[in-house]
Design a protein around this motif. Structure first.
Motif: not given
Length: 122
Positions: A86-90
């Motif tokens: 997910k983008p929040e894993d960036t």
């Protein structure tokens, strides 16, 4: 010197997968435990996953069911398989390890590795 070397980070699209590696270079007796952390700009470094010498694993709620730890004792390497990213894993991902360096010496924590960048696009 005994060091931690992280690798495997990349730019991927949401829903994709990556496998990160954390290898302990140098001569050691064993890895007692190893943890993966991540840090995004402006945020605290957070614990993502942990594996003990006995193989017990723990995961942050945010990654549970998507990330999986495994280890190759012969290579002194721990892997973090990341699925359904997910983008929040960036974040930049770091590993930290407690090792037994020699007989009769208490285990100690190695310094942080340099980390590996994971960027997930939406």
């Amino acid at each position: 010197q005994v060091q931690l070397v992280e690798s495997g980070g990349d730019l991927v699209q949401a829903g994709g997968s990556l496998r990160l590696s954390c290898a302990v270079s140098g001569r050691i007796l064993s890895i007692n435990s190893m943890a993966w952390y991540r840090q995004a700009p402006g945020k605290q470094r957070e614990l993502v996953a942990l594996i003990t010498s006995g193989g017990t694993t723990n995961y942050a709620d945010s990654v549970k069911g998507r990330f999986t730890l495994s280890r190759d004792n012969a290579k002194n390497t721990v892997y973090l398989q990341m699925n359904r990213l997910k983008p929040e894993d960036t974040a930049r991902y770091y590993c930290k390890a407690e090792i037994a360096s020699s007989y009769g010496v208490r285990p100690s924590f190695l310094d942080w590795g340099q980390g590996t960048q994971v960027t997930v696009s939406s």
